[in-house]
Design a protein around this motif. Sequence first.
Motif, PDB file in Angstrom:
ATOM      1  N   TYR A   1      38.409  38.826  27.705  1.00  0.00           N
ATOM      2  CA  TYR A   1      39.482  39.589  28.355  1.00  0.00           C
ATOM      3  C   TYR A   1      39.404  39.402  29.871  1.00  0.00           C
ATOM      4  CZ  TYR A   1      43.221  42.978  28.204  1.00  0.00           C
ATOM      5  OH  TYR A   1      44.465  43.560  28.262  1.00  0.00           O
ATOM      6  N   PRO A   2      40.565  39.414  30.555  1.00  0.00           N
ATOM      7  CA  PRO A   2      40.545  39.363  32.026  1.00  0.00           C
ATOM      8  C   PRO A   2      39.842  40.583  32.607  1.00  0.00           C
ATOM      9  CG  PRO A   2      42.750  38.874  31.167  1.00  0.00           C
ATOM     10  CD  PRO A   2      41.940  39.391  30.016  1.00  0.00           C
ATOM     11  N   GLU A   3      39.053  40.352  33.656  1.00  0.00           N
ATOM     12  CA  GLU A   3      38.421  41.488  34.320  1.00  0.00           C
ATOM     13  C   GLU A   3      38.973  41.715  35.727  1.00  0.00           C
ATOM     14  OE1 GLU A   3      34.289  39.779  36.230  1.00  0.00           O
ATOM     15  OE2 GLU A   3      34.201  40.578  34.185  1.00  0.00           O
ATOM     16  N   GLN A   4      39.560  40.684  36.331  1.00  0.00           N
ATOM     17  CA  GLN A   4      40.222  40.860  37.624  1.00  0.00           C
ATOM     18  C   GLN A   4      41.439  39.944  37.714  1.00  0.00           C
ATOM     19  OE1 GLN A   4      37.186  40.148  40.680  1.00  0.00           O
ATOM     20  NE2 GLN A   4      36.998  42.361  40.968  1.00  0.00           N
ATOM     21  N   THR A   5      42.458  40.432  38.434  1.00  0.00           N
ATOM     22  CA  THR A   5      43.630  39.616  38.752  1.00  0.00           C
ATOM     23  C   THR A   5      43.880  39.687  40.253  1.00  0.00           C
ATOM     24  OG1 THR A   5      44.649  40.141  36.614  1.00  0.00           O
ATOM     25  CG2 THR A   5      46.094  39.234  38.316  1.00  0.00           C
ATOM     26  N   TYR A   6      44.100  38.515  40.858  1.00  0.00           N
ATOM     27  CA  TYR A   6      44.437  38.423  42.278  1.00  0.00           C
ATOM     28  C   TYR A   6      45.848  37.862  42.406  1.00  0.00           C
ATOM     29  CZ  TYR A   6      39.484  39.142  43.234  1.00  0.00           C
ATOM     30  OH  TYR A   6      38.220  39.671  43.300  1.00  0.00           O
ATOM     31  N   SER A   7      46.675  38.537  43.167  1.00  0.00           N
ATOM     32  CA  SER A   7      48.028  38.074  43.471  1.00  0.00           C
ATOM     33  C   SER A   7      48.080  37.677  44.935  1.00  0.00           C
ATOM     34  CB  SER A   7      49.049  39.187  43.205  1.00  0.00           C
ATOM     35  OG  SER A   7      50.320  38.859  43.745  1.00  0.00           O
ATOM     36  N   ARG A   8      48.257  36.367  45.192  1.00  0.00           N
ATOM     37  CA  ARG A   8      48.214  35.826  46.555  1.00  0.00           C
ATOM     38  C   ARG A   8      46.995  36.356  47.315  1.00  0.00           C
ATOM     39  NH1 ARG A   8      52.251  38.080  48.976  1.00  0.00           N
ATOM     40  NH2 ARG A   8      53.180  39.101  47.159  1.00  0.00           N
ATOM     41  N   GLY A   9      45.861  36.306  46.630  1.00  0.00           N
ATOM     42  CA  GLY A   9      44.592  36.667  47.245  1.00  0.00           C
ATOM     43  C   GLY A   9      44.265  38.134  47.277  1.00  0.00           C
ATOM     44  N   ARG A  10      45.183  38.973  46.832  1.00  0.00           N
ATOM     45  CA  ARG A  10      44.955  40.413  46.833  1.00  0.00           C
ATOM     46  C   ARG A  10      44.569  40.869  45.428  1.00  0.00           C
ATOM     47  NH1 ARG A  10      48.709  45.480  48.915  1.00  0.00           N
ATOM     48  NH2 ARG A  10      47.494  47.091  47.859  1.00  0.00           N
ATOM     49  N   LEU A  11      43.523  41.668  45.328  1.00  0.00           N
ATOM     50  CA  LEU A  11      43.096  42.225  44.055  1.00  0.00           C
ATOM     51  C   LEU A  11      44.126  43.255  43.584  1.00  0.00           C
ATOM     52  CD1 LEU A  11      40.769  42.320  41.939  1.00  0.00           C
ATOM     53  CD2 LEU A  11      39.818  44.230  43.271  1.00  0.00           C
ATOM     54  N   VAL A  12      44.690  43.026  42.394  1.00  0.00           N
ATOM     55  CA  VAL A  12      45.699  43.947  41.868  1.00  0.00           C
ATOM     56  C   VAL A  12      45.290  44.565  40.531  1.00  0.00           C
ATOM     57  CG1 VAL A  12      47.655  42.911  43.098  1.00  0.00           C
ATOM     58  CG2 VAL A  12      46.997  42.009  40.850  1.00  0.00           C
TER      59      VAL A  12
END
Length: 455
Positions: A422-433
């Motif tokens: 499972y995903p544990e982190q998502t970054y959108s344009r370098g920002r943790l979301v």
Amino acid sequence: MDLIIKNGTVVNAGETVKADVGIAGGKIVAIGMSLEAEGATVVDAADKLVLPGAIDVHTHLAMPFGGTTSADSYLAGTRAAACGGVTTVFDYPMQRKGMTIKEVIDSKKAICEQEACVDYAYHCIITDLNDGAILEEMGSAVESGITSFKCFFVYKKEGMMVDDGTFVQLLLKAKEVGAMINLHAENPDLIDYNTERFLAEGKTSAWYHYLSRPEYVEAEADKRAVHWAKHLNAPLYLVHMADEEGLEAAIEAKKENPDIFIETCPQYLEFTCDVYKREDGRNFVCSPPMKGQESQDALWKAIKNGDIDVVATDHCPFQSFEKDWGKDDFTKIPNGCAGVENLYPYMLSAANEGKISFNQAVELCSTNPARIFGCADKGSIAVGKDADIVIYDPQANFTISVDNMHSDYDHTIWEGIQLKGYPEQTYSRGRLVYDHGDFVGEPGWGNFVKREKRT
């Protein structure tokens, strides 16, 4: 650099490598071993996969349909997307008679600028040519970054269907201006005939939603669509492919016209039409419906062989009480199911279980969508690309429940489905979301993605 993701295994469509990823100003600026970390925030991704964010090119957010509006607003839908590793969402705003493409898009942009938690783009649904004005406007729409337009071969009574003549005009214009036509392919006359017959016979359960639009009803429209695209040598994107016969026709047509693309959805890969026999079968009602086991097997085979280009969701959830409107009449069930938060985890779990490779999962959910729809800054972990990144734990076990999702709906067809990894982190344009189960982004962060025209 602002951020370095260290010690992870970077997975792209074409390769898998151990590397650090350096990020600055929202972009990937370095990929290599032992990147200098001075002054940067460091995230340790040891034993984890580092993936490009997924691109869900098929969602219907805040969409009026069936006497109500889909349950997820642009805020809720893009929040859920972030929590499932989807960093770009494509929505399908609907043109109504008399509206211009610009009016349709601008009305949605005004909302997304305030609500979108990840980046967003649009395919404009065309329902009326406005005496040819829409054809004239398509060129300027492409220049503004709207490079795809959708048609329906169904919903005739609702005024949404286009006939073959209109469809051909749109195909030819799209070919001329560097755009793509997306198509929902089913035969409306057979659906209406079957529906009226079943209602007259008192056959009203969700099972008859499937029987009113079985495999051959979709297949006929698939075949008709690829016939026109093949002979006109025009680009065509078939959305939510669900049936074996139509799939085979589209795969064959791709040999003559490589600009024919095929999308399917996770619900067709997980469920068959047997769900409509369940007591809660109405919750699974979507169009086209889930089909038989033979169709599901054909879809998986085509995915493994590289014949299906994209997996997206057709995310269009409704509340359970709205689904209950059709408890005794399948025609009153709002059509649509949830999926945007489940897309990437589901396909990555399939990779983790050995059904496909992780490279194929990235290709289907990120790289191909970016390439097909002109998202030049998306789709891979590469220097110069947007830092849309997912850190994925292949050892995690996850059971989907409405209680651990991040949408506004009150039930999910994915309830109880177990995923490996499972995903544990998502970054959108370098920002943790998204961070270990929690949404940590903010509404309005998402940017409009101006897409490149097709050449």
